[in-house]
Write a protein that holds these residues in place. Structure first.
Motif, PDB file in Angstrom:
ATOM      1  N   GLY A   4      31.460  51.340  46.949  1.00 20.13           N
ATOM      2  CA  GLY A   4      30.536  50.291  46.698  1.00 20.13           C
ATOM      3  C   GLY A   4      30.880  49.467  45.638  1.00 20.13           C
ATOM      4  N   LEU A   5      32.104  48.848  45.459  1.00 15.49           N
ATOM      5  CA  LEU A   5      32.363  48.025  44.521  1.00 15.49           C
ATOM      6  C   LEU A   5      32.020  46.491  44.772  1.00 15.49           C
ATOM      7  CD1 LEU A   5      35.892  48.952  42.923  1.00 15.49           C
ATOM      8  CD2 LEU A   5      34.213  47.866  41.704  1.00 15.49           C
ATOM      9  N   HIS A   6      31.375  45.897  43.795  1.00 14.87           N
ATOM     10  CA  HIS A   6      30.938  44.514  44.208  1.00 14.87           C
ATOM     11  C   HIS A   6      31.773  43.612  43.421  1.00 14.87           C
ATOM     12  CE1 HIS A   6      26.621  45.370  45.767  1.00 14.87           C
ATOM     13  NE2 HIS A   6      27.083  46.416  45.437  1.00 14.87           N
ATOM     14  N   VAL A   7      32.176  42.717  44.190  1.00 16.80           N
ATOM     15  CA  VAL A   7      33.094  41.763  43.746  1.00 16.80           C
ATOM     16  C   VAL A   7      32.504  40.022  43.789  1.00 16.80           C
ATOM     17  CG1 VAL A   7      35.408  40.635  44.226  1.00 16.80           C
ATOM     18  CG2 VAL A   7      34.890  42.844  44.607  1.00 16.80           C
ATOM     19  N   VAL A   8      32.495  39.531  42.575  1.00 18.45           N
ATOM     20  CA  VAL A   8      32.069  38.153  42.377  1.00 18.45           C
ATOM     21  C   VAL A   8      33.241  37.415  42.805  1.00 18.45           C
ATOM     22  CG1 VAL A   8      31.007  36.653  40.748  1.00 18.45           C
ATOM     23  CG2 VAL A   8      30.160  39.238  40.749  1.00 18.45           C
ATOM     24  N   PRO A   9      33.216  36.377  43.720  1.00 12.50           N
ATOM     25  CA  PRO A   9      34.406  35.581  43.901  1.00 12.50           C
ATOM     26  C   PRO A   9      34.714  34.465  42.828  1.00 12.50           C
ATOM     27  CG  PRO A   9      32.502  34.784  45.150  1.00 12.50           C
ATOM     28  CD  PRO A   9      32.170  36.158  44.383  1.00 12.50           C
ATOM     29  N   VAL A  10      35.846  34.127  42.413  1.00 13.91           N
ATOM     30  CA  VAL A  10      36.028  32.961  41.705  1.00 13.91           C
ATOM     31  C   VAL A  10      36.142  31.738  42.439  1.00 13.91           C
ATOM     32  CG1 VAL A  10      37.556  34.383  40.113  1.00 13.91           C
ATOM     33  CG2 VAL A  10      38.840  33.317  42.010  1.00 13.91           C
ATOM     34  N   ARG A  11      36.168  30.570  42.114  1.00 16.58           N
ATOM     35  CA  ARG A  11      36.190  29.286  42.632  1.00 16.58           C
ATOM     36  C   ARG A  11      37.664  28.986  42.812  1.00 16.58           C
ATOM     37  NH1 ARG A  11      31.581  30.645  42.938  1.00 16.58           N
ATOM     38  NH2 ARG A  11      29.780  29.321  43.294  1.00 16.58           N
ATOM     39  N   VAL A  12      38.110  28.436  44.076  1.00 13.37           N
ATOM     40  CA  VAL A  12      39.463  27.868  44.453  1.00 13.37           C
ATOM     41  C   VAL A  12      39.447  26.383  44.644  1.00 13.37           C
ATOM     42  CG1 VAL A  12      41.598  28.152  45.620  1.00 13.37           C
ATOM     43  CG2 VAL A  12      40.272  30.180  44.938  1.00 13.37           C
ATOM     44  N   TYR A  58      36.387  26.281  47.389  1.00 11.74           N
ATOM     45  CA  TYR A  58      36.304  27.374  48.029  1.00 11.74           C
ATOM     46  C   TYR A  58      35.918  28.733  47.643  1.00 11.74           C
ATOM     47  CZ  TYR A  58      38.562  24.388  51.374  1.00 11.74           C
ATOM     48  OH  TYR A  58      39.165  23.646  52.287  1.00 11.74           O
ATOM     49  N   LEU A  59      35.100  29.800  47.985  1.00 12.84           N
ATOM     50  CA  LEU A  59      34.983  31.036  47.256  1.00 12.84           C
ATOM     51  C   LEU A  59      36.169  31.681  47.846  1.00 12.84           C
ATOM     52  CD1 LEU A  59      31.240  31.617  48.367  1.00 12.84           C
ATOM     53  CD2 LEU A  59      31.883  30.809  46.429  1.00 12.84           C
ATOM     54  N   ASP A  60      36.622  32.469  46.863  1.00 15.38           N
ATOM     55  CA  ASP A  60      37.973  33.125  46.755  1.00 15.38           C
ATOM     56  C   ASP A  60      37.836  34.471  47.909  1.00 15.38           C
ATOM     57  OD1 ASP A  60      40.522  34.442  46.460  1.00 15.38           O
ATOM     58  OD2 ASP A  60      39.813  35.214  44.463  1.00 15.38           O
ATOM     59  N   LYS A  61      38.818  34.528  48.803  1.00  8.51           N
ATOM     60  CA  LYS A  61      38.614  35.650  49.680  1.00  8.51           C
ATOM     61  C   LYS A  61      37.298  35.751  50.725  1.00  8.51           C
ATOM     62  CE  LYS A  61      41.569  38.040  46.282  1.00  8.51           C
ATOM     63  NZ  LYS A  61      41.675  39.164  45.384  1.00  8.51           N
ATOM     64  N   ILE A  62      36.477  34.718  50.541  1.00  4.90           N
ATOM     65  CA  ILE A  62      35.396  34.730  51.268  1.00  4.90           C
ATOM     66  C   ILE A  62      35.317  33.477  51.990  1.00  4.90           C
ATOM     67  CG2 ILE A  62      32.769  34.630  51.397  1.00  4.90           C
ATOM     68  CD1 ILE A  62      32.742  36.464  48.866  1.00  4.90           C
ATOM     69  N   GLY A  63      35.274  32.643  51.165  1.00  2.65           N
ATOM     70  CA  GLY A  63      35.376  30.835  51.876  1.00  2.65           C
ATOM     71  C   GLY A  63      36.783  30.898  52.312  1.00  2.65           C
ATOM     72  N   LEU A  64      37.810  31.226  51.658  1.00  6.00           N
ATOM     73  CA  LEU A  64      39.125  31.028  51.984  1.00  6.00           C
ATOM     74  C   LEU A  64      39.981  32.190  51.596  1.00  6.00           C
ATOM     75  CD1 LEU A  64      41.134  28.624  52.128  1.00  6.00           C
ATOM     76  CD2 LEU A  64      41.484  28.704  49.760  1.00  6.00           C
ATOM     77  N   ALA A  65      40.212  32.537  53.015  1.00  6.67           N
ATOM     78  CA  ALA A  65      41.058  33.897  52.835  1.00  6.67           C
ATOM     79  C   ALA A  65      42.518  33.529  52.109  1.00  6.67           C
ATOM     80  CB  ALA A  65      41.660  34.130  54.334  1.00  6.67           C
ATOM     81  N   THR A  66      42.977  34.734  51.588  1.00  9.15           N
ATOM     82  CA  THR A  66      44.363  34.446  50.824  1.00  9.15           C
ATOM     83  C   THR A  66      45.481  33.883  51.265  1.00  9.15           C
ATOM     84  OG1 THR A  66      43.307  36.223  49.568  1.00  9.15           O
ATOM     85  CG2 THR A  66      45.865  35.778  49.266  1.00  9.15           C
ATOM     86  N   ALA A  67      45.765  34.531  52.832  1.00  6.88           N
ATOM     87  CA  ALA A  67      46.795  33.780  53.587  1.00  6.88           C
ATOM     88  C   ALA A  67      46.608  32.384  53.761  1.00  6.88           C
ATOM     89  CB  ALA A  67      46.770  34.855  55.002  1.00  6.88           C
ATOM     90  N   GLU A  68      45.385  32.038  54.155  1.00  3.13           N
ATOM     91  CA  GLU A  68      45.100  30.403  54.272  1.00  3.13           C
ATOM     92  C   GLU A  68      45.363  29.675  52.982  1.00  3.13           C
ATOM     93  OE1 GLU A  68      43.726  27.033  56.037  1.00  3.13           O
ATOM     94  OE2 GLU A  68      44.538  28.945  56.831  1.00  3.13           O
ATOM     95  N   PHE A  69      45.046  30.395  52.001  1.00  2.00           N
ATOM     96  CA  PHE A  69      45.201  29.720  50.568  1.00  2.00           C
ATOM     97  C   PHE A  69      46.614  29.447  50.493  1.00  2.00           C
ATOM     98  CE2 PHE A  69      46.927  30.424  46.021  1.00  2.00           C
ATOM     99  CZ  PHE A  69      46.475  29.484  45.679  1.00  2.00           C
TER     100      PHE A  69
END
Length: 607
Positions: free
Chosen positions: A346-354, A361-372
């Motif tokens: 249940g670890l909560h992750v706050v996304p950094v901005r890219v 984009y929201l890191d790993k939410i709005g923009l997947a790492t592979a797409e980055f």
């Protein structure tokens, strides 16, 4: 002769709304507990508190002598600060009230009733599919009662009509379980509807008691609980969240001539559900439940600039609510945390901005790492990362504090980013006594290892002080190395001097960097290896680790899965690994390390 009663003035309305907003904020924990619709994610109280908090910090913090001017500022601030389904509906209601009363210096009974009716119509129009038994039903009952009172009024005094309308709003709130089976099953009234009644109750306190109602009374929460239903005994309702639309997503669209109907159609075309569009032609707050937040943000981008993006995982929120533990653990997306561990603990992750190609984009939410990495390869500009705003952390902290005694944030090293400071600002505003911020002096896998250990201890029931003490012991023992195949991005970003680029190309040297004790990543050596670079990297770092130690490890790769697998296999042959994970390193380091980089983080396994 009849006594003439004054109409409602801007100073009086401002003070009344302050009292109402404070009452909602004081009772938000109960609203969180009784929140079962549209999903039981336990955050309606926080969302309404955030929405009204934006008014307290904005329009209501400044004096005004003109009702229309005050209401216009309130409407704009509400749209900009709206959070969640109920917050967006309330914002649209206030925006509609302002739209009607914008030219009025004061409000008499008839004008107040007409403005509230206009707000009620706008609030209903904000939803793609209105549902009865919600805040909409209570707003409508309030508007109906004001209409009746205005017709009967002889002197224009709005106060008697407000008192009568409040009674009807309470009655409508009590009827919400009869209108919605989900509420009846849970034994509660609708949380959003109750929040609206709480707002009216606070206003009534000011009308009856004057300035003393501006103080928050300790008994408000208890009084709320007495009439709210059985909020303590909610059964798990995972089936209320559609796994295909688990992300509660929001953004603010700023443009000109935004057409609500066209925007609604565009969002429904990408599968958005629970849609609320609050605002007007120039500013539109969008709320929806979706499976892929970026598809929502991309659809909105066709109508204007997209700002204030957020996406909360409702399924994770539900699971967090149901966990029985004192301490919740939060980290940021600079940590290369395996998804399986985040789910398990249940670890909560706050996304950094890219930022890449001019879009945020929201890191790993709005923009997947592979797409980055795909976009990074074809971009003429250097991708950039930035820390989450304090509001993102505060939203996470306040949600968790509604269900946990304390919160621990394990953050990216202060020495390399302002992310930790953003978390500290949020902690101070949320509740500094119950939120502790821990500097990992690390990033990527090292930060993830410390967050993982903290979450593991929290799940076992450890106290916050014991968790922090263990993290302080492990921090100097948690080590991170990085090997960069392509240093051009680091040179362009100024992290490596320009002369290093030609040197690396001509000599074939592969630089190796290490996280220093003060939390900075700096070059510590190099490898003359090409084809066998992953194996050489494994030999390099294992020679620098003590023997006879059992380890946990996280191996990260920057768009180099095959090399990452080879590196992990080489480490398994050389180290006693209790657990090891292979992850794709996110933009926080990938934007600087470049494609092809490999990272290794290790930490002594629990004894």
């Amino acid at each position: 002769m009849a006594i003439a009663h004054p109409p409602l003035t801007a100073p009086a309305l401002r003070r009344a709304l302050i009292a109402g907003a404070r009452r909602v904020i004081a009772g938000r924990d109960l609203l969180n507990r009784i929140n079962v619709f549209p999903v039981a994610d336990g955050d309606t109280g926080n969302n309404l508190a955030h929405t009204l908090g934006s008014l307290l910090n904005g329009a209501l913090s400044r004096r005004s002598r003109h009702i229309g001017e005050l209401l216009l500022r309130i409407g704009d601030d509400a749209i900009d600060g709206a959070r969640g389904n109920s917050g967006a509906i309330l914002a649209q209601f206030l925006h509609g009230v302002a739209e009607y009363a914008r030219s009025r210096p004061e409000l008499d009974a008839a004008t107040l009733a007409a403005a509230v009716r206009h707000g009620a119509v706008n609030a209903r129009a904000a939803l793609a599919h209105p549902v009865e038994g919600t805040i909409l039903s209570v707003i409508n009952a309030f508007a109906d009662a004001l209409d009746e009172a205005a017709l009967a009024s002889r002197d224009g005094d709005p106060r008697p009509g407000f008192a009568a309308a409040l009674i009807q709003a309470r009655n409508a709130l009590a009827r919400t379980p009869q209108q919605m089976a989900l509420l009846q099953k849970a034994g509660v009234v609708d949380a959003g509807a109750k929040g609206f009644v709480d707002l009216l109750e606070g206003i009534a306190e000011f009308v009856d008691g004057g300035p003393r109602a501006l103080r928050v009374h300790a008994g408000v929460s208890a009084a709320n609980e007495a009439c709210a239903g059985h909020g303590e005994a909610l059964a798990p309702v995972h089936d209320a969240v559609d796994p295909q639309r688990r992300w509660c997503s929001e953004c603010l669209v700023i443009g000109s001539g935004i057409e609500r109907g066209r925007l609604l159609a565009a969002l429904e075309a990408v599968g958005a559900d629970s849609l609320v569009l609050a605002g007007g032609e120039a500013r539109m707050r969008v709320h929806a439940h979706v499976g892929a937040p970026q598809r929502l943000f991309d659809a909105c981008a066709a109508f204007g600039a997209v700002e204030a993006m957020k996406a909360d995982d409702m399924l994770q929120q539900q699971r967090s609510v149901e966990r029985v533990q004192r301490v919740a653990v939060v980290t940021d997306s600079a940590a290369d945390l395996p998804e399986a561990l985040a789910e398990r603990y249940g670890l909560h992750v706050v996304p950094v901005r890219v930022s890449i190609d001019g879009r945020d984009y929201l890191d790993k939410i709005g923009l997947a790492t592979a797409e980055f990495y795909r976009r990074m390869a074809g971009s003429a500009d250097l991708p950039r990362t930035s820390q989450p705003p304090p509001g993102d952390f505060r939203r996470a902290f306040e949600f968790l504090l509604g269900h946990r005694t304390e919160v621990l944030y394990v953050g990216l090293s202060r020495a390399v980013s302002g992310t930790l400071q953003s978390g500290e600002q949020a902690a101070a505003r949320a509740d500094a006594r119950r939120v502790q911020v821990f500097d990992s002096f690390n990033a990527a896998g090292g930060q993830a290892l410390l967050a993982w250990r903290a979450a593991e201890l929290a799940a076992d029931g450890a106290e916050l002080a014991a968790i922090v003490a263990e993290l302080e012991r492990l921090r100097p023992l948690t080590r991170t190395w990085a090997m960069a195949r392509d240093i051009s991005h680091a040179v362009r970003g100024g992290r490596i001097p320009p002369w290093a680029g030609p040197l690396v190309r001509y000599t074939g040297l592969t630089p190796v960097a290490k996280m220093k004790p003060e939390g900075r990543l700096s070059v510590s050596g190099g490898l003359f290896a090409k084809k066998d670079a992953p194996e050489a990297f494994a030999r390099h770092l294992t020679r620098r680790l003590p023997d006879e130690q059992r380890w946990r490890a996280i191996v990260g790769h920057c768009d180099a899965l095959g090399d990452g697998e080879r590196l992990l296999e080489a480490l398994r042959r050389r180290l006693d690994l209790e657990q090891a994970w292979l992850v794709e390193t996110g933009p926080a380091l990938g934007a600087h390390a470049g494609r092809g980089a490999l990272l290794v983080s290790v930490q002594p396994a629990p004894g």
